[in-house]
Each structure stands twice: as C-alpha cells, then as structure tokens.
Scaffold this motif. Structure first.
Motif, short mmCIF file in Angstrom:
data_model
loop_
_atom_site.label_atom_id
_atom_site.label_comp_id
_atom_site.label_asym_id
_atom_site.label_seq_id
_atom_site.Cartn_x
_atom_site.Cartn_y
_atom_site.Cartn_z
N GLY A 196 34.06 35.61 41.01
CA GLY A 196 33.35 34.94 39.94
C GLY A 196 33.39 33.43 40.06
O GLY A 196 34.05 32.86 40.93
N ALA A 197 32.67 32.79 39.16
CA ALA A 197 32.57 31.33 39.18
C ALA A 197 33.89 30.65 38.84
O ALA A 197 34.09 29.47 39.16
N SER A 198 34.80 31.37 38.20
CA SER A 198 36.08 30.77 37.80
C SER A 198 37.00 30.51 38.98
O SER A 198 37.97 29.76 38.87
N GLY A 199 36.69 31.16 40.12
CA GLY A 199 37.55 30.99 41.28
C GLY A 199 38.80 31.84 41.22
O GLY A 199 39.73 31.64 42.01
N ALA A 200 38.87 32.80 40.28
CA ALA A 200 40.02 33.68 40.18
C ALA A 200 40.15 34.50 41.47
O ALA A 200 39.18 34.72 42.19
N ALA A 201 41.36 34.95 41.75
CA ALA A 201 41.62 35.71 42.98
C ALA A 201 41.70 37.20 42.66
O ALA A 201 42.41 37.62 41.75
N ILE A 202 40.96 38.00 43.43
CA ILE A 202 40.93 39.44 43.22
C ILE A 202 41.38 40.13 44.50
O ILE A 202 41.10 39.66 45.61
N SER A 203 42.12 41.22 44.36
CA SER A 203 42.64 41.92 45.53
C SER A 203 41.52 42.57 46.33
O SER A 203 40.48 42.95 45.79
N ASN A 204 41.74 42.67 47.65
CA ASN A 204 40.76 43.31 48.53
C ASN A 204 40.41 44.72 48.09
O ASN A 204 39.30 45.20 48.34
N LEU A 205 41.37 45.39 47.45
CA LEU A 205 41.15 46.76 47.00
C LEU A 205 41.08 46.81 45.48
O LEU A 205 41.84 46.13 44.79
N THR A 206 40.16 47.63 44.99
CA THR A 206 40.07 47.95 43.57
C THR A 206 40.36 49.44 43.42
O THR A 206 39.71 50.27 44.08
N LEU A 207 41.32 49.79 42.61
CA LEU A 207 41.69 51.20 42.44
C LEU A 207 40.83 51.85 41.37
O LEU A 207 40.80 51.40 40.22
N ASN A 208 40.12 52.90 41.76
CA ASN A 208 39.35 53.68 40.81
C ASN A 208 40.31 54.60 40.05
O ASN A 208 41.15 55.27 40.65
#
Length: 300
Positions: A7-19
């Motif tokens: 997103g525009a906030s520059g937050a860091a998200i993990s390579n994996l998203t757990l369903n």
C-alpha cells in the motif's frame, strides 16, 4: 520470512499470506490456534479470512490479540458465503452484516482489506459500493480489494476504485493475467497471488508404450506416480526442491506481487511453505521455466 511494501503507507507485508477458514478448524479450535501461532513465529503477518464464518473470525482474533494490531494485516473475503453453506451476498445489507459479524467475534477493530470475491459484471449495485465506502469512512475497513481470474476483472481494475487485486498466478499464467497485473500496478493496486501451483501429476495418465518387442515385451513402462510428460516435467526432478516450492519461489520473483496466499491446515505443511521464500532458486531454473512456458504456449 521476507517482506515487501504494502500500500501507499509503505507498510511491510510478509511474502506469504495464510488463508484461514473452516478447513483449518476441522481438527479443532486448538489445532487452528496452533497453526496461527506457528505462522506468527515464522514471521507471517498477513492473514486472509476466506469467509465471514464467526468461529474462524473468533479464533483468528484470539491468536492475533497477542501482537500489536498495527503490525498484522487481515483481509476478509466477501461474496463467498459465510462458510456454512449460505449463498454469496453482495447486497449492501449482506456485506455490512458480514463485516460487522467478523469484527464482533474477532475483536480485531478493523479489517485491512475487504475483498469482493469474483463479482459478476452487473452483480454490484451502487448501494453496495456506497455501503463499502461508508464503512471505509468509519474505519471498519481500510482498503477495498477484488479477487478473481475472469475477464470481468479487467473492468473492475480499470475503475480505479480498488486498492488490491487478488489473482490466480501460476508459472504458466497467460498474457491476459499478466496484463491485468500490470494494469493493477498502474492503478497503484497491491497484488496478491493465489493458485500458484497445479500438480501436473493429477491429470489423466499417458498410456505406457508397448511397441518394443513381441507383444510389447521389453518395453519400458512409465512409472504410475511420475509427472505427465510435458514442458514442466523438470519441476519434479529438481534435487532438494518440491515442485510446489519451485512454483512459489518463482511467483515471488515478480516484484509486483506483494504476497502469495497459501493454504495450510497443519504446522508441518506451513513450515514447508514458509521455508520457500528464504531460499534462492537454483541457478538457471528461472530461465528454464521461461523456456518451458514458450514450449507450452506453442503446443497449446
């Protein structure tokens, strides 16, 4: 675990998203919590509720209550039913009720991304979009996403009304999918990939050749558990790598992909998937995949 901007906030998200949903709870509530705690320990900070099922929401909320809410990201799938067999509902009332139900049972405070699951071309009424905007204005949801692989997704991406695209993306994705991803990035949308792996051994088997020798005596039969003979057969012959891990790592070589959605219902499988982003693909394997894509497209 590795991380990418979200997103525009520059937050860091993990390579994996757990369903996370009903399948992860089939072995009980404690097993579901154990899976989520293992994901957190592995560095996963992105979670997807595949429906508005209140039990799954409650379990996810309990697990995430032990970390700073601002450091984890939760998406909610809308329009896929409630996990208990009820029909999809894109009405303003239905989506509002689904979001409020998840927030009530989870205690999460807000949903980071509300994702519309494969809506039809005329399935979203203006009142539904207005309801989503109202919930966004009140902070119950932060971002809006769209999920699906059909051509109607092009129209939704082009509106500029959505912040995230969830798309099937495998190693042999066609040009339509790749163009859609490019368009999404041009609209500043974050891209989540799913259905990154298709087991090529699951299709119909190729009949063994019985032409050598009298009555086929001496002919070498194809092993029944080997992958079908195709351009991507090498995926199953790469030492120290599973075909699934290769496909996951390859999708992550695309810098436009923020995170890959994975399905894991036990900690062992989660550990296997979480290890893939930490490894570098063997030299030349990415080029081999590209060559196989060309061969496959010519044979189609």
């Amino acid at each position: 675990m590795r991380y990418r901007p979200f997103g525009a906030s520059g937050a860091a998200i993990s390579n994996l998203t757990l369903n996370f949903g009903a399948d992860a709870l089939k072995r009980g509530r404690e097993a579901g919590l154990d899976l989520l705690y293992s994901a957190l320990e592995a560095g996963v900070n992105s979670y997807r509720l595949d429906s508005a099922d209140p039990v799954a929401a409650e379990v996810l909320g309990e697990a995430l209550s032990h970390v700073d809410r601002k450091l984890v990201y939760v998406s909610l799938t809308l329009g896929a039913g409630d996990g208990r067999g009820e029909d999809r509902d894109f009405s303003a009332q239905g989506m509002t009720a689904a979001i409020d139900r998840v927030l009530h049972f989870s205690g999460l405070g807000w949903i980071d991304v509300a994702v519309l699951h494969e809506p039809g071309e005329t399935e979203l009424a203006q009142s539904s979009l207005s309801a989503l905007k109202a919930m966004r204005a009140t902070g119950r949801i932060k971002l809006l996403g769209i999920a699906g692989g059909g051509e109607v997704m092009d129209a939704y991406v082009s509106t500029g009304a959505f912040d995230a695209l969830l798309t099937p993306l495998g190693i042999n994705a066609d040009w339509k999918v790749r163009n859609r991803i490019r368009s999404a990035r041009e609209h500043d949308m974050s891209v989540f990939a799913y259905d990154f792996f298709k087991d090529r051994r699951s299709g119909p088997r190729i009949a063994p050749v019985l032409k050598k020798g009298l009555f086929g005596i001496g002919a070498q039969k194809r092993p029944p558990d080997s992958p079908q003979k195709d351009a991507f057969g090498f995926l199953y012959r790469t030492q120290n790598w599973t075909a699934e891990a290769i496909c996951l790592s390859y999708v992550l070589t695309d810098p436009t992909v923020s995170s890959v959605i994975v399905n894991a219902t036990d900690t062992d499988r989660l550990a296997q998937l979480a290890a893939a982003p930490e490894r570098d693909m063997p030299p030349g394997l990415a080029a081999q995949i590209e060559m196989a894509r060309v061969v496959a497209s010519q044979a189609a």
